[in-house]
Design a protein around this motif. Structure first.
Motif, PDB file in Angstrom:
ATOM      1  N   LYS A  54      -2.592  -2.338  -9.939  1.00  0.00           N
ATOM      2  CA  LYS A  54      -2.571  -1.706  -8.622  1.00  0.00           C
ATOM      3  C   LYS A  54      -2.041  -2.678  -7.575  1.00  0.00           C
ATOM      4  O   LYS A  54      -2.106  -3.893  -7.732  1.00  0.00           O
ATOM      5  CB  LYS A  54      -3.956  -1.213  -8.231  1.00  0.00           C
ATOM      6  N   GLU A  58      -3.997   0.006  -2.931  1.00  0.00           N
ATOM      7  CA  GLU A  58      -4.252   1.159  -3.794  1.00  0.00           C
ATOM      8  C   GLU A  58      -5.654   1.085  -4.404  1.00  0.00           C
ATOM      9  O   GLU A  58      -6.212   0.002  -4.589  1.00  0.00           O
ATOM     10  CB  GLU A  58      -3.249   1.205  -4.962  1.00  0.00           C
ATOM     11  N   LYS A  59      -6.157   2.257  -4.743  1.00  0.00           N
ATOM     12  CA  LYS A  59      -7.414   2.348  -5.471  1.00  0.00           C
ATOM     13  C   LYS A  59      -7.121   2.192  -6.961  1.00  0.00           C
ATOM     14  O   LYS A  59      -6.114   2.704  -7.459  1.00  0.00           O
ATOM     15  CB  LYS A  59      -8.059   3.710  -5.200  1.00  0.00           C
TER      16      LYS A  59
END
Length: 129
Positions: A54, A58-59
């Motif tokens: 990621k 971002e998750k």
């Protein structure tokens, strides 16, 4: 390496046998449910074994998830392009878990079977009708 998006793959991790499902980053996370009588469902908890890389903003999203299948019965897999659907999981006399892809009609018939029925034998009868 196995392609967890095309074939249900059993692996034992920590003494627990289960299936691996792979999620693309752009898709909803895969889920597995044990189907119960009268339309009920029990969520099968998955253990994420690999995460997608990621960016800092971002998750994190799971990539490979191990779902432990301990009990025989009818299950549903969701959020998988090729593997989504209904399955009958059964144990061999040696305790090894196997599966059969089943139709919605077969699912309904298997769920309606009396408790303690040999579901694999019933499925063979349904397939011959």
């Amino acid at each position: 390496m196995a392609d967890y998006r095309k074939v249900l793959t059993f692996e034992t991790i920590g003494g627990k046998r289960g299936i691996f499902l792979q999620c693309n980053k752009s898709e909803a996370v895969s889920q597995v449910f044990r189907l119960l009588l009268k339309g009920g469902k029990a969520f099968v908890q998955g253990d994420v074994k690999m995460w997608h890389p990621k960016k800092p903003d971002e998750k994190s999203k799971p990539k490979n998830i191990h779902f432990i299948i301990e009990d025989e019965g009818v299950y549903e897999i969701t959020n998988q392009p090729k593997l989504a659907g209904f399955y009958l999981f059964t144990k061999s006399p040696t305790g090894r878990m196997t599966y059969f892809a089943i139709s919605a009609q077969q699912k309904d018939s298997l769920l309606a079977a009396p408790e303690g029925s040999d579901l694999e034998s019933l499925l063979k009868i349904l397939k011959n009708q």
